[in-house]
Design an enzyme around this catalytic site. Structure first.
Site, mmCIF file in Angstrom:
data_model
loop_
_atom_site.group_PDB
_atom_site.id
_atom_site.type_symbol
_atom_site.label_atom_id
_atom_site.label_comp_id
_atom_site.label_asym_id
_atom_site.label_seq_id
_atom_site.Cartn_x
_atom_site.Cartn_y
_atom_site.Cartn_z
ATOM 1 N N LYS A 22 0.827 -1.218 0.000
ATOM 2 C CA LYS A 22 0.000 0.000 0.000
ATOM 3 C C LYS A 22 0.856 1.261 0.000
ATOM 4 C CE LYS A 22 -1.952 1.964 4.021
ATOM 5 N NZ LYS A 22 -1.617 3.314 4.211
ATOM 6 N N ASN A 23 1.798 1.327 0.945
ATOM 7 C CA ASN A 23 2.513 2.594 1.108
ATOM 8 C C ASN A 23 3.506 2.861 -0.022
ATOM 9 O OD1 ASN A 23 0.976 3.254 3.282
ATOM 10 N ND2 ASN A 23 2.470 2.600 4.816
ATOM 11 N N CYS A 117 -5.288 8.258 9.158
ATOM 12 C CA CYS A 117 -5.541 7.789 10.528
ATOM 13 C C CYS A 117 -5.186 8.879 11.531
ATOM 14 C CB CYS A 117 -4.711 6.547 10.819
ATOM 15 S SG CYS A 117 -5.160 5.131 9.806
ATOM 16 N N ARG A 122 -0.073 15.463 13.190
ATOM 17 C CA ARG A 122 0.711 14.893 12.085
ATOM 18 C C ARG A 122 1.241 16.046 11.222
ATOM 19 N NH1 ARG A 122 -2.061 9.449 9.684
ATOM 20 N NH2 ARG A 122 0.025 9.270 8.804
ATOM 21 N N ASP A 304 3.526 0.391 12.281
ATOM 22 C CA ASP A 304 2.304 -0.119 11.641
ATOM 23 C C ASP A 304 2.011 -1.580 12.021
ATOM 24 O OD1 ASP A 304 2.105 2.348 10.511
ATOM 25 O OD2 ASP A 304 2.768 1.751 8.513
ATOM 26 N N ARG A 396 -9.112 0.279 3.737
ATOM 27 C CA ARG A 396 -8.175 1.256 3.157
ATOM 28 C C ARG A 396 -6.860 0.592 2.783
ATOM 29 N NH1 ARG A 396 -6.432 5.240 7.022
ATOM 30 N NH2 ARG A 396 -4.835 5.275 5.439
HETATM 31 C C1 EPZ Z 1 4.072 6.831 6.842
HETATM 32 O O1 EPZ Z 1 3.362 7.939 7.343
HETATM 33 C C2 EPZ Z 1 3.066 5.729 6.632
HETATM 34 N N1 EPZ Z 1 2.062 6.177 5.703
HETATM 35 C C3 EPZ Z 1 2.435 5.346 7.963
HETATM 36 O O2 EPZ Z 1 1.631 4.202 7.750
HETATM 37 C C4 EPZ Z 1 3.526 4.977 8.965
HETATM 38 O O3 EPZ Z 1 2.963 4.785 10.251
HETATM 39 C C5 EPZ Z 1 4.593 6.061 9.047
HETATM 40 O O4 EPZ Z 1 5.087 6.397 7.726
HETATM 41 C C6 EPZ Z 1 5.799 5.680 9.890
HETATM 42 O O5 EPZ Z 1 6.367 4.491 9.382
HETATM 43 C C7 EPZ Z 1 2.328 6.144 4.394
HETATM 44 O O6 EPZ Z 1 3.388 5.723 3.950
HETATM 45 C C8 EPZ Z 1 1.238 6.605 3.489
HETATM 46 P P1 EPZ Z 1 6.286 10.026 8.951
HETATM 47 P P2 EPZ Z 1 4.002 9.389 7.349
HETATM 48 O O7 EPZ Z 1 6.355 11.285 8.190
HETATM 49 O O8 EPZ Z 1 4.886 9.512 6.160
HETATM 50 C C9 EPZ Z 1 6.727 13.281 12.467
HETATM 51 C C10 EPZ Z 1 -0.299 2.897 7.744
HETATM 52 O O9 EPZ Z 1 -0.929 2.365 8.691
HETATM 53 N N2 EPZ Z 1 6.784 14.281 11.387
HETATM 54 O O10 EPZ Z 1 7.404 9.040 8.799
HETATM 55 O O11 EPZ Z 1 2.921 10.370 7.530
HETATM 56 C C11 EPZ Z 1 5.350 12.631 12.586
HETATM 57 O O12 EPZ Z 1 4.468 13.430 13.345
HETATM 58 C C12 EPZ Z 1 0.208 4.306 7.876
HETATM 59 O O13 EPZ Z 1 -0.103 2.326 6.663
HETATM 60 C C13 EPZ Z 1 7.065 15.599 11.700
HETATM 61 O O14 EPZ Z 1 7.243 15.971 12.863
HETATM 62 O O15 EPZ Z 1 4.896 9.292 8.664
HETATM 63 C C14 EPZ Z 1 5.694 11.298 13.213
HETATM 64 O O16 EPZ Z 1 5.804 11.462 14.596
HETATM 65 C C15 EPZ Z 1 -0.255 4.948 9.149
HETATM 66 N N3 EPZ Z 1 7.138 16.507 10.667
HETATM 67 C C16 EPZ Z 1 7.073 10.971 12.631
HETATM 68 O O17 EPZ Z 1 7.588 12.212 12.133
HETATM 69 C C17 EPZ Z 1 6.963 16.143 9.378
HETATM 70 O O18 EPZ Z 1 7.049 17.005 8.487
HETATM 71 C C18 EPZ Z 1 7.074 9.967 11.468
HETATM 72 O O19 EPZ Z 1 6.125 10.382 10.492
HETATM 73 C C19 EPZ Z 1 6.681 14.802 9.067
HETATM 74 C C20 EPZ Z 1 6.593 13.883 10.095
#
Ligand code: EPZ
Length: 417
Positions: A22-23, A117, A122, A304, A396
């Site tokens: 998916k991702n 989610c 976020r 995840d 989803r």
């Molecule tokens: C991706 O989300 C995945 N989604 C998520 O999977 C997954 O949980 C996550 O990566 C972590 O592995 C997709 O790939 C579509 P991040 P993403 O940016 O990219 C902070 C699922 O169930 N952060 O790596 O949104 C953030 O708040 C989904 O399939 C900032 O502070 O996650 C978090 O604490 C749910 N500023 C951490 O970084 C930013 O600009 C990691 O978030 C971006 C992120």
């Protein structure tokens, strides 16, 4: 309204084939916006998030068709809009990849803040920092409005290891002038998959899968055919379900290297795990030992997979501690597990799980995608019948989850109310 009804207590046996990731799909499909030509994308999972991103891009003028159930033909040459309806964008998190792709191709993007989610705040500040470093002006008030006369290669150091920011900055940089270096990047398998897709279309990206990604901007990308990697999280969900039910399941179409943190934890908990070339066999031994788990960016234990492992540990012998270190708030589903008799105390980012002898069937909700997967695993282990509502979250990201479990011998079905 639809719900999943599971009668627990059956061991899972047999083989299950894992779908495309998916991702990776939700990044690669919008990445096709950057391509001057037709992309044929294979091994696309047939899940709601894919249909949402396809719908948004069609609305923006892209021509997209399913050549078969798992193969998409994407032609973005006629795309003429750099904005999309808010109500569509808010249906999924990954719609923010449209910003990097549109900025890269048109030097302009206007996209609503994405949905997805609910794990607390976020932010997307790191994405924006990258776009600005490439020369874009970005305003962010409900909508993200980004524009640039030209994008010029740059150096970006991410303050936080972010999957989304790593992908979005890569997307914006592939067609920029000159060289871009992104440091402290995420290393998830789908980041490598996106880089492989873009390189197959003519990009010049090195280092994906390490801490530093180097991109030499190219003038254009050409069309081609690409096959998406298997879904690491779907594979892990079936591996945990096999161990949880004391079953014996061959999980096919996986890259065992991607599963190492999950395999190691399952072995620690008491399961037998055998790695084959492109499959993993998981055999439950009837023993479920306590374990401590801390979620981390790849190659650590995936956030995840956190609800799924908590569901399993809820019936372990002894007390386990699970620490969430990626998201601020990812334990919403624990209240639902408690309805089934789990003894779990959550304190901030830590869950303390006192293993109980049995879970009991109950009426519960999928609070989010992976929380829903955790509830299905709990239902498979529980005594009696469990009804899981709000399964649109599960749809989803999992392709026909209940059918795959049924094939393995579970007593599970979808009910239309
Ligand atoms: C991706 O989300 C995945 N989604 C998520 O999977 C997954 O949980 C996550 O990566 C972590 O592995 C997709 O790939 C579509 P991040 P993403 O940016 O990219 C902070 C699922 O169930 N952060 O790596 O949104 C953030 O708040 C989904 O399939 C900032 O502070 O996650 C978090 O604490 C749910 N500023 C951490 O970084 C930013 O600009 C990691 O978030 C971006 C992120």
């Amino acid at each position: 309204m639809e719900k999943i009804v599971v009668c627990g207590g059956r061991e899972l046996h047999g083989e299950v084939t894992i779908s495309g990731a998916k991702n990776a799909a939700v990044a690669i499909i919008p990445a096709a916006i950057l391509v001057d030509g037709v992309c044929v994308i294979e091994n696309v999972p047939n899940i709601r998030d894919v249909h949402v991103i396809v719908g948004i891009m069609e609305h923006m003028g892209a021509k997209i068709e399913f050549l078969d159930k798992y193969t998409l033909r994407v032609d973005c040459s006629s795309m003429d809009k750099q904005t999309a309806p808010q109500e569509m964008v808010r249906k999924m998190r990954a719609s923010y990849y449209l910003i990097g792709s549109l900025l890269g191709r048109f030097h302009k993007a206007e996209i609503a803040m994405p949905g997805g989610c609910n794990f607390g705040s976020r932010p997307i500040d790191q994405h924006i920092k990258g776009f600005r470093a490439l020369g874009a002006e970005v305003a962010c008030e409900g909508m993200v409005r980004a524009s640039a006369d030209e994008l010029v290669g740059t150096s970006v150091y991410l303050d936080i290891v972010s999957v989304g920011a790593t992908i979005n900055i890569m997307l914006a940089a592939v067609l920029a002038k000159g060289n871009t270096t992104i440091e402290n990047v995420a290393k998830e398998p789908h980041i490598v998959d996106l880089a492989n897709f873009l390189n197959a279309m003519g990009a010049d990206i090195k280092g994906a899968g390490t801490d530093v990604i180097r991109i030499r901007g190219v003038e254009k990308l050409r069309g081609g055919t690409y096959s998406i990697i298997p879904d690491q999280i779907e594979a892990g969900t079936f591996m945990i379900a096999a161990a949880a039910t004391g079953g014996d399941v061959l999980v096919k179409n996986v890259i065992p290297k991607h599963m190492e943190s999950v395999s190691a934890k399952l072995i620690e908990i008491g399961a037998e795990v055998t790695e084959l070339d492109d499959a993993i066999r998981v055999k439950g031994t009837g023993v479920i030992k306590k374990a401590n788990v801390k979620t981390l960016p790849y190659p650590g234990f995936p956030t995840d997979m956190q609800p799924q492992i908590v569901a399993l540990l809820s019936v372990a012998e002894g007390t386990s501690i699970v620490t969430e270190s990626v998201w601020d708030s990812r334990f919403q589903y624990v209240d639902e597990l408690r309805r089934m008799g789990a003894d779990i105390r959550v304190d901030g980012k830590t869950a303390v799980i006192n293993g109980v002898r049995n879970l009991e069937g109950a009426s519960v909700s999928a609070t989010d995608l992976r929380g829903g997967a955790g509830m299905v695993i709990a239902g498979l282990m529980a005594k009696g019948s469990t009804e899981i509502r709000e399964i649109q979250h599960i749809d989803r990201g999992y392709e026909k989850m209940e059918e795959k479990f049924k094939e393995l011998g579970a007593d599970i079905h979808r009910v239309f109310e």
